[in-house]
Design a protein around this motif. Structure first.
Motif, short mmCIF file in Angstrom:
data_model
loop_
_atom_site.label_atom_id
_atom_site.label_comp_id
_atom_site.label_asym_id
_atom_site.label_seq_id
_atom_site.Cartn_x
_atom_site.Cartn_y
_atom_site.Cartn_z
N ARG A 91 0.86 -1.19 0.00
CA ARG A 91 0.00 0.00 0.00
C ARG A 91 0.90 1.23 0.00
NH1 ARG A 91 -5.91 -0.74 1.84
NH2 ARG A 91 -5.99 1.47 1.28
N VAL A 92 0.34 2.35 -0.45
CA VAL A 92 1.06 3.62 -0.42
C VAL A 92 0.49 4.47 0.72
CG1 VAL A 92 1.65 3.56 -2.86
CG2 VAL A 92 -0.49 4.66 -2.13
N ALA A 93 1.29 5.42 1.19
CA ALA A 93 0.94 6.17 2.40
C ALA A 93 -0.35 6.96 2.24
CB ALA A 93 2.08 7.09 2.79
N ASP A 94 -0.60 7.56 1.06
CA ASP A 94 -1.79 8.40 0.96
C ASP A 94 -3.06 7.60 0.66
OD1 ASP A 94 -1.55 7.88 -1.75
OD2 ASP A 94 -1.17 9.96 -2.34
N SER A 95 -2.96 6.27 0.70
CA SER A 95 -4.17 5.45 0.67
C SER A 95 -4.77 5.31 2.07
CB SER A 95 -3.86 4.06 0.10
OG SER A 95 -3.13 3.27 1.02
N GLN A 96 -4.15 5.90 3.08
CA GLN A 96 -4.55 5.71 4.47
C GLN A 96 -5.24 6.94 5.06
OE1 GLN A 96 -1.12 2.86 6.24
NE2 GLN A 96 -0.46 4.95 5.89
N GLN A 97 -6.07 6.69 6.06
CA GLN A 97 -6.68 7.74 6.87
C GLN A 97 -6.44 7.44 8.34
OE1 GLN A 97 -7.64 10.62 6.19
NE2 GLN A 97 -9.63 10.77 5.17
N GLY A 98 -6.53 8.49 9.15
CA GLY A 98 -6.43 8.33 10.58
C GLY A 98 -7.78 8.03 11.21
N HIS A 99 -7.73 7.70 12.48
CA HIS A 99 -8.92 7.45 13.29
C HIS A 99 -9.88 8.64 13.21
CE1 HIS A 99 -11.36 6.32 16.74
NE2 HIS A 99 -11.02 7.43 17.37
N GLY A 100 -11.15 8.34 13.00
CA GLY A 100 -12.17 9.39 12.97
C GLY A 100 -12.34 10.08 11.65
N GLN A 101 -11.44 9.83 10.71
CA GLN A 101 -11.49 10.49 9.41
C GLN A 101 -12.17 9.58 8.39
OE1 GLN A 101 -10.53 13.76 9.45
NE2 GLN A 101 -10.47 13.09 11.59
#
Length: 286
Positions: free
Chosen positions: A103-113
């Motif tokens: 996976r790439v980093a900008d495929s991720q979100q933080g908690h609550g987002q």
């Protein structure tokens, strides 16, 4: 110790999450360790000293926007088909070695987002997993030494756009749509979760349980994954190994169960906490 990355206003920050609030470590030691990955690269004594000198919490959880636990990992190494129940529901044969994808980093979100449903597909699936964060770098790490290289653990939702995942035998397109994966809410450091601890993983969609397993049921355990992956490439501080999802994914239900805008998905690991994300349409597509 629970360590998280977050925004205070527009300032990227990191700190310790306590029952009484958040200690903003970056405001105290950010000149030496600009982000959580840098802090993990310091000695364990340095991390403990930074925390011990921090004093009382100075932020509430409502004061921050959570980021992916490690916002800037060098590598996100994901393991497919790593529980027998998931292997069985896919109808695939067990392999001698762990199936790996990136996976790439900008495929991720933080908690609550919000996890973002792409307009190109409605087949947006949940995959609750346990993430392993690397602390001590290494290459060709022996299984017997693997635990020494683990900094901690977090919850992970390997959100998958299923039709794009199976466009070809390579899964990457369906695993890397922008902001489709959740990572957090924080990492719990390895000193609080001893090697080999059996953790219970649960995924809920709109409050209803859709996945449950324990980590002793992994086909390829954490030491094997660390050893195998470090044979291929050096593992660096802040690298993330996403260890695999159990049975119960939406794609293999009858009828299929897809995440849609307005839903809330939660991944809970009993020794870590609850990663909670709403689901929304990708605003860039509106």
């Amino acid at each position: 110790m629970r360590l998280a990355s977050f925004l205070v206003g527009n300032r990227p920050a990191y700190g310790v999450v306590t029952d009484d609030g958040i200690i903003d470590l970056s405001a105290r030691v950010g000149d030496r360790y600009p982000d959580l990955k840098a802090l993990l690269g310091a000695s364990a004594e340095a991390v403990r000293a930074a925390v011990a000198s921090a004093g009382r919490p100075d932020l509430r959880a409502d004061d921050v926007v959570f980021l992916p636990t490690i916002p800037n990992p060098g590598k996100i190494l994901c393991v497919g088909l790593n529980y027998h129940a998931h292997l069985a529901e896919t109808g695939k044969a067990e392999t001698a070695h762990p199936p790996i994808f990136l996976r790439v980093a900008d495929s991720q979100q933080g908690h609550g987002q919000p996890l973002l449903v792409p307009p190109e597909s409605h087949k947006f699936d949940f995959e609750g997993e346990v993430a392993v964060i690397i602390g001590k770098p290494g290459r060709r790490i022996a299984e017997a030494n693997a635990w020494d290289h683990v900094a901690g653990y977090a919850c992970y939702n390997d959100g998958s756009v299923r039709d794009w995942q199976v466009h070809t035998p390579q899964w990457a397109p369906g695993k890397n749509f922008y902001r489709t994966g959740g990572f957090g809410p924080w990492m719990v450091t390895a000193d609080e979760i001893p090697p080999g601890t059996v953790m219970t993983l649960t995924t809920r969609l709109n409050g209803e349980e859709v996945q449950r397993t324990t980590t002793d049921l992994l086909i390829f355990g954490i030491p094997h994954l660390v050893a195998y992956l470090s044979t291929v490439m050096p593992l660096e501080t802040g690298d993330v190994i996403v260890s695999g999802t159990p049975g119960g994914v939406g794609a293999k239900r009858n009828p299929p169960l897809w995440m849609k805008a307005g839903d809330v998905v939660e991944v809970q690991v009993d020794r870590i906490g609850v990663l909670r994300n709403p689901v929304a349409h990708d605003p860039a597509a509106q």
